[in-house]
Design a protein around this motif. Structure first.
Motif, short mmCIF file in Angstrom:
data_model
loop_
_atom_site.label_atom_id
_atom_site.label_comp_id
_atom_site.label_asym_id
_atom_site.label_seq_id
_atom_site.Cartn_x
_atom_site.Cartn_y
_atom_site.Cartn_z
N ALA A 52 0.82 -1.21 0.00
CA ALA A 52 0.00 0.00 0.00
C ALA A 52 0.85 1.27 0.00
O ALA A 52 0.36 2.35 -0.33
CB ALA A 52 -0.93 0.01 1.21
N ALA A 53 2.12 1.12 0.35
CA ALA A 53 3.01 2.29 0.38
C ALA A 53 3.56 2.64 -1.00
O ALA A 53 4.09 3.76 -1.18
CB ALA A 53 4.18 2.02 1.35
N ILE A 54 3.47 1.73 -1.96
CA ILE A 54 4.08 1.96 -3.27
C ILE A 54 3.55 3.23 -3.92
O ILE A 54 4.31 4.10 -4.36
CB ILE A 54 3.85 0.75 -4.20
CG1 ILE A 54 4.59 -0.47 -3.67
CG2 ILE A 54 4.32 1.09 -5.62
CD1 ILE A 54 4.33 -1.74 -4.48
N GLY A 55 2.23 3.36 -4.01
CA GLY A 55 1.64 4.52 -4.68
C GLY A 55 1.97 5.84 -4.03
O GLY A 55 2.46 6.77 -4.70
N PRO A 56 1.72 6.00 -2.72
CA PRO A 56 2.04 7.26 -2.06
C PRO A 56 3.51 7.64 -2.15
O PRO A 56 3.83 8.81 -2.39
CB PRO A 56 1.62 7.01 -0.60
CG PRO A 56 0.53 6.00 -0.70
CD PRO A 56 0.95 5.10 -1.84
N VAL A 57 4.40 6.66 -1.99
CA VAL A 57 5.83 6.96 -2.07
C VAL A 57 6.22 7.36 -3.50
O VAL A 57 6.96 8.32 -3.71
CB VAL A 57 6.67 5.75 -1.61
CG1 VAL A 57 8.16 5.97 -1.92
CG2 VAL A 57 6.48 5.51 -0.12
N ALA A 58 5.69 6.63 -4.48
CA ALA A 58 6.02 6.93 -5.87
C ALA A 58 5.51 8.31 -6.27
O ALA A 58 6.22 9.08 -6.93
CB ALA A 58 5.41 5.86 -6.80
N GLN A 59 4.30 8.65 -5.87
CA GLN A 59 3.75 9.97 -6.21
C GLN A 59 4.52 11.08 -5.51
O GLN A 59 4.73 12.15 -6.10
CB GLN A 59 2.27 10.04 -5.83
CG GLN A 59 1.38 9.24 -6.77
CD GLN A 59 -0.09 9.56 -6.59
OE1 GLN A 59 -0.49 10.10 -5.57
NE2 GLN A 59 -0.89 9.24 -7.59
N PHE A 60 4.91 10.83 -4.29
CA PHE A 60 5.70 11.84 -3.56
C PHE A 60 7.01 12.10 -4.28
O PHE A 60 7.39 13.26 -4.54
CB PHE A 60 5.95 11.36 -2.13
CG PHE A 60 6.94 12.22 -1.38
CD1 PHE A 60 6.57 13.46 -0.90
CD2 PHE A 60 8.24 11.78 -1.18
CE1 PHE A 60 7.49 14.27 -0.22
CE2 PHE A 60 9.16 12.56 -0.50
CZ PHE A 60 8.78 13.81 -0.01
N LEU A 61 7.72 11.03 -4.62
CA LEU A 61 9.00 11.18 -5.30
C LEU A 61 8.83 11.77 -6.70
O LEU A 61 9.61 12.63 -7.13
CB LEU A 61 9.72 9.82 -5.38
CG LEU A 61 10.15 9.21 -4.04
CD1 LEU A 61 10.75 7.83 -4.27
CD2 LEU A 61 11.14 10.12 -3.34
N GLY A 62 7.80 11.31 -7.41
CA GLY A 62 7.57 11.81 -8.75
C GLY A 62 7.26 13.29 -8.75
O GLY A 62 7.74 14.05 -9.61
N GLY A 63 6.46 13.72 -7.79
CA GLY A 63 6.13 15.14 -7.71
C GLY A 63 7.33 16.00 -7.39
O GLY A 63 7.49 17.11 -7.93
N ALA A 128 -6.42 -6.01 -4.13
CA ALA A 128 -5.88 -4.67 -4.33
C ALA A 128 -4.44 -4.69 -4.83
O ALA A 128 -3.88 -3.64 -5.15
CB ALA A 128 -5.95 -3.88 -3.02
N THR A 129 -3.85 -5.87 -4.90
CA THR A 129 -2.44 -5.99 -5.29
C THR A 129 -2.13 -5.29 -6.61
O THR A 129 -1.14 -4.57 -6.73
CB THR A 129 -2.04 -7.47 -5.39
OG1 THR A 129 -2.23 -8.10 -4.12
CG2 THR A 129 -0.58 -7.61 -5.81
N ALA A 130 -2.97 -5.51 -7.61
CA ALA A 130 -2.71 -4.94 -8.94
C ALA A 130 -2.65 -3.42 -8.88
O ALA A 130 -1.75 -2.79 -9.45
CB ALA A 130 -3.78 -5.40 -9.93
N GLY A 131 -3.61 -2.82 -8.21
CA GLY A 131 -3.63 -1.37 -8.10
C GLY A 131 -2.43 -0.83 -7.36
O GLY A 131 -1.86 0.21 -7.75
N TRP A 132 -2.02 -1.52 -6.30
CA TRP A 132 -0.85 -1.08 -5.53
C TRP A 132 0.43 -1.19 -6.35
O TRP A 132 1.25 -0.28 -6.35
CB TRP A 132 -0.73 -1.90 -4.25
CG TRP A 132 -1.79 -1.57 -3.24
CD1 TRP A 132 -2.48 -0.39 -3.13
CD2 TRP A 132 -2.31 -2.42 -2.22
NE1 TRP A 132 -3.37 -0.46 -2.09
CE2 TRP A 132 -3.29 -1.68 -1.51
CE3 TRP A 132 -2.03 -3.72 -1.83
CZ2 TRP A 132 -3.99 -2.24 -0.43
CZ3 TRP A 132 -2.72 -4.27 -0.76
CH2 TRP A 132 -3.69 -3.52 -0.07
N VAL A 133 0.59 -2.30 -7.04
CA VAL A 133 1.78 -2.46 -7.88
C VAL A 133 1.79 -1.42 -9.00
O VAL A 133 2.83 -0.83 -9.32
CB VAL A 133 1.84 -3.88 -8.47
CG1 VAL A 133 2.97 -3.99 -9.50
CG2 VAL A 133 2.05 -4.91 -7.35
N GLY A 134 0.62 -1.16 -9.58
CA GLY A 134 0.53 -0.15 -10.63
C GLY A 134 0.86 1.25 -10.14
O GLY A 134 1.19 2.13 -10.93
N GLY A 135 0.81 1.45 -8.83
CA GLY A 135 1.14 2.75 -8.26
C GLY A 135 2.57 3.17 -8.51
O GLY A 135 2.90 4.36 -8.38
#
Length: 208
Positions: A52-63, A128-135
């Motif tokens: 569940a941390a993949i998306g938030p961390v990726a968006q934070f770094l990407g931004g 929810a795995t797919a959505g989290w990995v896609g994050g």
């Protein structure tokens, strides 16, 4: 019941292997998940907590690294606000998984299934795995829409998992899935609205 899944001796390897299995061979993996002894804690730690941390961390770094482009204007969110949004998004996601599990469990008898809170949490978490990995595509904001495709695959995982874990007759699985998906969409829209409200002041100040 034992709260240690079979692969917990090596948590990192176990998470990766389970994610690969549920994504690449879901029909074979759901019965395995259904038979595993588990508790809320063993489902969340480490699987949900890590993925569940993949998306938030990726968006934070990407931004911070690449910025977001809106109406032709690229901006980098202030570090403090972006970090707060990532933490809030992460925390709300953990909560949504639990709430969705309660919904799955509560609706099961209406579709001929059996109530079981642990099994319902398994469905909510592993589908929810797919959505989290896609994050992970949030690292490059321009590609973040690809994550939506992963999320759509998650709907298929949900459809496959509900009959197996909640003992719902196959002919009622579609209706069950539709209702759960609607609830999930509402929950994540709420999460998105809350997080976006934190980012709005930064965006408005930059556009101003």
């Amino acid at each position: 019941m034992a709260d240690i899944p079979p692969d917990s001796s090596n948590p990192a390897t176990g998470v990766v292997q389970r994610a690969k299995d549920i994504l690449l061979k879901p029909k074979e993996t759901w019965p395995v998940i259904a038979a595993e002894p588990a508790t809320t804690q063993s489902i969340y730690v480490p699987y949900v907590v890590l993925l569940a941390a993949i998306g938030p961390v990726a968006q934070f770094l990407g931004g911070q690294l690449f910025g977001f482009t809106v109406l032709g204007v690229t901006y980098h969110p202030p570090l403090g606000g972006a970090l707060l949004s990532a933490i809030l998004s992460y925390g709300l996601t953990l909560a949504v998984v639990f709430i969705l599990a309660l919904v799955i469990d509560g609706l099961a008898p209406n579709f001929g299934g059996q109530k079981d809170q642990v099994q319902a949490l398994k469905v909510a978490a592993y589908s929810a795995t797919a959505g989290w990995v896609g994050g992970i595509f949030g690292l490059l904001p321009a590609l973040s829409a690809i994550g939506i495709l992963f999320g759509l695959y998650g709907l298929y995982l949900l459809y496959l998992g509900l009959p197996v874990l909640m003992k719902v007759p196959q002919d009622k699985a579609s209706g069950y899935t539709v209702i759960v998906v609607i609830v999930a969409i509402v929950l994540f829209l709420i999460v998105g609205t809350v997080v976006a409200s934190l980012m709005a002041p930064s965006l408005l100040s930059i556009r101003g």
